[in-house]
Scaffold this motif. Structure first.
Motif, PDB file in Angstrom:
ATOM      1  N   MET A   6      28.676  77.338  12.664  1.00 58.05           N
ATOM      2  CA  MET A   6      28.220  77.372  13.782  1.00 58.05           C
ATOM      3  C   MET A   6      27.173  78.552  13.823  1.00 58.05           C
ATOM      4  SD  MET A   6      29.288  75.874  16.856  1.00 58.05           S
ATOM      5  CE  MET A   6      30.020  74.637  17.023  1.00 58.05           C
ATOM      6  N   TYR A   7      26.273  79.444  15.077  1.00 62.59           N
ATOM      7  CA  TYR A   7      25.187  80.852  14.909  1.00 62.59           C
ATOM      8  C   TYR A   7      27.172  81.313  15.022  1.00 62.59           C
ATOM      9  CZ  TYR A   7      22.458  84.396  16.243  1.00 62.59           C
ATOM     10  OH  TYR A   7      22.162  85.517  16.361  1.00 62.59           O
ATOM     11  N   VAL A   8      27.708  81.216  16.399  1.00 66.94           N
ATOM     12  CA  VAL A   8      28.817  82.186  16.614  1.00 66.94           C
ATOM     13  C   VAL A   8      30.463  81.818  16.365  1.00 66.94           C
ATOM     14  CG1 VAL A   8      29.375  84.063  18.249  1.00 66.94           C
ATOM     15  CG2 VAL A   8      27.430  83.165  18.133  1.00 66.94           C
ATOM     16  N   GLN A   9      30.104  82.407  15.869  1.00 61.43           N
ATOM     17  CA  GLN A   9      32.448  81.948  15.838  1.00 61.43           C
ATOM     18  C   GLN A   9      33.503  82.989  15.962  1.00 61.43           C
ATOM     19  OE1 GLN A   9      32.968  78.388  14.563  1.00 61.43           O
ATOM     20  NE2 GLN A   9      34.737  79.203  15.353  1.00 61.43           N
ATOM     21  N   VAL A  10      34.041  82.528  16.542  1.00 57.31           N
ATOM     22  CA  VAL A  10      35.249  83.186  17.491  1.00 57.31           C
ATOM     23  C   VAL A  10      36.523  82.870  16.349  1.00 57.31           C
ATOM     24  CG1 VAL A  10      37.118  84.073  18.998  1.00 57.31           C
ATOM     25  CG2 VAL A  10      33.880  83.962  19.114  1.00 57.31           C
ATOM     26  N   SER A  11      37.203  83.202  15.858  1.00 56.15           N
ATOM     27  CA  SER A  11      38.296  82.328  15.387  1.00 56.15           C
ATOM     28  C   SER A  11      39.548  82.865  15.649  1.00 56.15           C
ATOM     29  CB  SER A  11      38.108  82.375  13.333  1.00 56.15           C
ATOM     30  OG  SER A  11      36.747  81.694  13.301  1.00 56.15           O
ATOM     31  N   ASN A  12      40.395  82.249  15.996  1.00 54.57           N
ATOM     32  CA  ASN A  12      42.063  82.813  15.999  1.00 54.57           C
ATOM     33  C   ASN A  12      42.285  83.831  16.707  1.00 54.57           C
ATOM     34  OD1 ASN A  12      43.289  80.488  15.470  1.00 54.57           O
ATOM     35  ND2 ASN A  12      42.741  81.046  13.437  1.00 54.57           N
ATOM     36  N   TYR A  13      41.198  84.363  17.477  1.00 54.04           N
ATOM     37  CA  TYR A  13      41.141  85.850  18.466  1.00 54.04           C
ATOM     38  C   TYR A  13      42.258  87.015  18.916  1.00 54.04           C
ATOM     39  CZ  TYR A  13      38.456  90.509  18.700  1.00 54.04           C
ATOM     40  OH  TYR A  13      38.259  91.733  18.973  1.00 54.04           O
ATOM     41  N   SER A  14      43.065  87.155  18.805  1.00 52.89           N
ATOM     42  CA  SER A  14      43.847  87.663  19.849  1.00 52.89           C
ATOM     43  C   SER A  14      43.600  89.068  19.658  1.00 52.89           C
ATOM     44  CB  SER A  14      45.115  87.729  19.614  1.00 52.89           C
ATOM     45  OG  SER A  14      45.628  86.016  19.782  1.00 52.89           O
ATOM     46  N   LYS A  15      43.283  89.860  21.033  1.00 55.29           N
ATOM     47  CA  LYS A  15      44.249  91.435  20.839  1.00 55.29           C
ATOM     48  C   LYS A  15      44.806  91.249  22.091  1.00 55.29           C
ATOM     49  CE  LYS A  15      41.838  95.492  21.199  1.00 55.29           C
ATOM     50  NZ  LYS A  15      42.583  96.374  20.115  1.00 55.29           N
ATOM     51  N   VAL A  16      45.609  92.738  21.320  1.00 59.74           N
ATOM     52  CA  VAL A  16      47.049  92.992  22.560  1.00 59.74           C
ATOM     53  C   VAL A  16      46.247  94.218  23.317  1.00 59.74           C
ATOM     54  CG1 VAL A  16      49.213  93.598  22.852  1.00 59.74           C
ATOM     55  CG2 VAL A  16      48.900  91.092  21.353  1.00 59.74           C
ATOM     56  N   ILE A  17      46.581  94.914  24.427  1.00 59.58           N
ATOM     57  CA  ILE A  17      46.510  96.159  24.930  1.00 59.58           C
ATOM     58  C   ILE A  17      47.564  96.648  25.048  1.00 59.58           C
ATOM     59  CG2 ILE A  17      45.360  97.941  26.200  1.00 59.58           C
ATOM     60  CD1 ILE A  17      42.781  95.589  25.311  1.00 59.58           C
ATOM     61  N   ARG A  18      48.352  97.356  24.716  1.00 62.12           N
ATOM     62  CA  ARG A  18      49.382  98.096  25.637  1.00 62.12           C
ATOM     63  C   ARG A  18      50.827  97.120  26.007  1.00 62.12           C
ATOM     64  NH1 ARG A  18      45.419 100.739  29.129  1.00 62.12           N
ATOM     65  NH2 ARG A  18      44.962 102.713  27.658  1.00 62.12           N
ATOM     66  N   GLY A  19      50.464  96.871  24.766  1.00 68.32           N
ATOM     67  CA  GLY A  19      52.127  95.184  24.915  1.00 68.32           C
ATOM     68  C   GLY A  19      51.577  94.078  25.913  1.00 68.32           C
ATOM     69  N   LYS A  20      49.928  94.333  26.466  1.00 71.05           N
ATOM     70  CA  LYS A  20      49.857  92.707  27.096  1.00 71.05           C
ATOM     71  C   LYS A  20      48.423  92.492  26.594  1.00 71.05           C
ATOM     72  CE  LYS A  20      48.115  91.638  31.731  1.00 71.05           C
ATOM     73  NZ  LYS A  20      46.856  91.614  32.369  1.00 71.05           N
ATOM     74  N   GLU A  21      49.440  90.808  26.315  1.00 71.65           N
ATOM     75  CA  GLU A  21      47.950  89.872  26.129  1.00 71.65           C
ATOM     76  C   GLU A  21      46.727  90.265  26.560  1.00 71.65           C
ATOM     77  OE1 GLU A  21      50.044  86.747  24.006  1.00 71.65           O
ATOM     78  OE2 GLU A  21      48.927  86.840  21.951  1.00 71.65           O
ATOM     79  N   ILE A  22      45.553  89.923  25.952  1.00 74.98           N
ATOM     80  CA  ILE A  22      44.812  89.983  26.706  1.00 74.98           C
ATOM     81  C   ILE A  22      43.685  88.760  26.220  1.00 74.98           C
ATOM     82  CG2 ILE A  22      42.601  91.335  27.411  1.00 74.98           C
ATOM     83  CD1 ILE A  22      44.886  92.312  28.181  1.00 74.98           C
ATOM     84  N   LEU A  23      43.253  88.923  24.765  1.00 78.08           N
ATOM     85  CA  LEU A  23      42.981  86.996  24.681  1.00 78.08           C
ATOM     86  C   LEU A  23      43.945  86.952  23.826  1.00 78.08           C
ATOM     87  CD1 LEU A  23      39.500  88.634  23.681  1.00 78.08           C
ATOM     88  CD2 LEU A  23      40.103  87.533  25.428  1.00 78.08           C
TER      89      LEU A  23
END
Lengths: 228, 209
Positions: B1-18
């Motif tokens: 894959m040219y772009v690979q996003v792997s198990n990406y999580s993002k938490v901001i101020r306790g809230k799971e955005i991704l």
């Protein structure tokens, strides 16, 4: 860098009318205080620059209210730009930052513009002081002018840190508290004003250290600041 | 894959955005991500650009990792949120300044794009006189003008009239045929279904096909 400079200049040009209004109000305050002989609120001292902090020479008058002119200098010095420098510091334009990352160069341009502003703000008042009062001299005004400009820069960096930490309000509050705290202790102010090694006043190395420290902190915070 | 996003999580101020986003994008394809406001579409694009740090997971482009606030492994064309052009400068000047950051101004390509979006005649007008649609078209031009291999567009048709949307869709097909990877995030699935080779749905930080 060219895009950054043009973005900064545009942000300063916007809402010029509001800047002029704030400047006019300050001009009124400045003129009144420069002509003031009312000792209780820090009568004008021809030997000390308007924005420089002083030690109360009357034991019945606390140090903080004795420094009304210095407080006005800092308050209007922070208010006049209407937060534009901090907004530039925080600018997170995806079109730009996908091409070059935000880092030290961005901060240095912010710092250079903040320094230029503090110098200009101070020089205008120096000139105005000479125009309004004939009983003072550059030799007596200059050291205080340098100190006042440096303190204003320091307070701007504190405000910038507040922005970078997510709260502009806390930045302004911190700046106000820091300056109020410094002004409240006459003995400390007296020590700062007194000369140290090589006849350099103590405020010079203290201020330099604080400005450099805050600049490093702000750079660190900027480079770690996510854009969301 | 040219772009690979792997198990990406993002938490901001306790809230799971991704939430554990796993997706790959191939070269020469158009991908659509559809979802309501606040679903995490824009945050995913920011993650691919390296504008944020992952709470966990990673992104790579062309096999090379995307690291927060470090130089990107590839040139990316991007529209995220309202474009912040310098209003006191002209459209052409704004494009030049942006392209000059990486010394990548291609006069012929810029002219071609401006003409295709009916912006050529307005190129020397100050951006503050532009309508919303004109600014959006200028934003699309800046996202394409440097022959970027990866193009990420968030709500690119905002403010565009029907003719301009048609021009935009044609341009996207042209870019895809030139081998570029295009990811478009939108809450309108109508336009995306016309051009996307693959559609994803985003809801509450999760991506699903």
């Amino acid at each position: 860098m060219l895009h950054d400079i043009r973005y900064l200049l545009q942000s300063l040009r916007d809402k010029a009318g509001l800047h002029v209004l704030v400047a006019l109000v300050y001009a009124l305050v400045f003129t009144q205080l420069v002509h003031s002989d009312f000792i209780a609120y820090g009568a004008f001292d021809p030997h000390v620059f308007f924005g420089m902090f002083r030690v109360s020479d009357d034991p019945n008058i606390a140090n903080l209210p004795f420094n009304v002119s210095s407080v006005m200098f800092m308050a209007f010095g922070l208010a006049l730009p209407l937060g534009r420098f901090s907004r530039y510091l925080m600018a997170a334009e995806p079109m730009v930052y996908v091409r070059k990352r935000r880092g030290v160069a961005h901060f240095l341009l912010y710092l250079a513009s903040a320094v230029a502003y503090c110098v200009m703000f101070t020089v205008v008042q120096l000139v105005a002081t000479f125009a309004l009062r004939g009983d003072t001299s550059l030799r007596s005004q200059l050291p205080g002018a340098v100190c006042a400009a440096g303190v204003l820069l320091l307070l701007m960096l504190i405000v910038g840190a507040g922005h970078l930490l997510g709260s502009a309000v806390m930045g302004y509050l911190a700046a106000a508290l820091v300056y109020a705290a410094v002004l409240s202790f006459g003995k400390f102010d007296g020590w700062l004003i007194a000369s140290g090694a090589c006849s350099v006043p103590h405020w010079a190395p203290v201020l330099l250290l604080c400005v450099v420290g805050l600049a490093v902190l702000d750079t660190f915070l900027l480079c770690g600041n996510e854009m969301y | 894959m040219y772009v690979q996003v792997s198990n990406y999580s993002k938490v901001i101020r306790g809230k799971e955005i991704l939430r554990s986003v796993n997706v790959g994008f191939e070269r020469g394809a158009i991908y659509g991500i559809v979802g309501p406001n606040g679903s995490g579409k824009t945050m995913l694009l920011r993650a691919i650009c390296g504008f944020i740090r992952p709470t966990s997971g990673s992104v790579s482009i062309g096999g090379r990792p995307v690291v927060f606030n470090e130089k990107l492994p590839e040139k990316i064309g991007v529209i995220i949120e309202n474009p912040g052009f310098v209003g006191s400068e002209t459209g052409m000047q704004n494009l030049k300044y942006l392209a000059d950051i990486n010394r990548a101004f291609d006069s012929a390509e810029v002219t071609r794009l401006l003409k295709s979006f009916d912006l050529y005649d307005a190129r020397d007008q100050k951006v503050k006189s532009y309508s919303l649609g004109m600014r959006q078209k200028l934003a699309i031009v800046q996202a394409l003008m440097e022959h970027q291999n990866l193009i990420l567009l968030d709500e690119p048709t905002n403010g565009l009239d029907a003719r301009s949307v048609g021009v935009f869709l044609d341009q996207m097909r042209r870019q895809r045929d030139a081998g570029r990877t295009i990811v478009i995030a939108s809450h309108h699935d109508g336009e995306l279904t016309q051009i996307a080779d693959r559609l994803y749905a985003m809801a509450d930080g999760r991506l699903s096909s």
